[in-house]
Scaffold this motif. Structure first.
Motif, PDB file in Angstrom:
ATOM      1  N   ILE A   1      27.030 -33.912 -27.502  1.00  0.00           N
ATOM      2  CA  ILE A   1      27.209 -33.334 -26.169  1.00  0.00           C
ATOM      3  C   ILE A   1      26.261 -32.151 -25.934  1.00  0.00           C
ATOM      4  N   GLU A   2      25.847 -31.508 -27.016  1.00  0.00           N
ATOM      5  CA  GLU A   2      24.958 -30.353 -26.883  1.00  0.00           C
ATOM      6  C   GLU A   2      23.490 -30.751 -26.752  1.00  0.00           C
ATOM      7  N   GLN A   3      23.213 -32.007 -26.946  1.00  0.00           N
ATOM      8  CA  GLN A   3      21.833 -32.483 -26.935  1.00  0.00           C
ATOM      9  C   GLN A   3      21.169 -32.189 -25.589  1.00  0.00           C
ATOM     10  N   GLU A   4      20.034 -31.534 -25.647  1.00  0.00           N
ATOM     11  CA  GLU A   4      19.280 -31.256 -24.431  1.00  0.00           C
ATOM     12  C   GLU A   4      18.333 -32.404 -24.154  1.00  0.00           C
ATOM     13  N   GLY A   5      17.960 -32.535 -22.921  1.00  0.00           N
ATOM     14  CA  GLY A   5      16.972 -33.535 -22.554  1.00  0.00           C
ATOM     15  C   GLY A   5      17.455 -34.957 -22.725  1.00  0.00           C
ATOM     16  N   ILE A   6      18.711 -35.203 -22.401  1.00  0.00           N
ATOM     17  CA  ILE A   6      19.223 -36.560 -22.494  1.00  0.00           C
ATOM     18  C   ILE A   6      18.431 -37.429 -21.525  1.00  0.00           C
ATOM     19  N   ASN A   7      17.897 -38.518 -22.030  1.00  0.00           N
ATOM     20  CA  ASN A   7      17.071 -39.389 -21.195  1.00  0.00           C
ATOM     21  C   ASN A   7      17.918 -40.446 -20.514  1.00  0.00           C
TER      22      ASN A   7
END
Length: 76
Positions: free
Chosen positions: A33-39
């Motif tokens: 959930i903390e992942q940035e830049g989800i494509n």
């Protein structure tokens, strides 16, 4: 969940505050959930934009979420 909404001087919601305890629970439940830049695939973005445009141009053709769920449950 005890969310607090943050608004600008015009009253427009600009953010949300999630208490750290609840954020940690979300992180453990939803890995990444903390992942940035989800494509998000372009086709998906385009589909959502199209549906939004369709709704804006003719909102009377849509039904509420609750009615949609009722329809789905009747068909089950």
């Amino acid at each position: 969940m005890n969310l607090q909404f943050i608004s600008d001087s015009t009253g427009k919601t600009t953010g949300v505050y999630i208490p750290i305890k609840e954020w940690n629970e979300l992180k453990s439940k939803f890995k990444g959930i903390e992942q940035e830049g989800i494509n998000i695939p372009d086709w998906h973005i385009n589909l959502v934009r199209k549906r939004n445009e369709d709704y804006k141009s003719n909102p009377d053709n849509s039904i509420s979420f609750d009615l949609a769920i009722d329809d789905i449950e009747r068909d089950l």
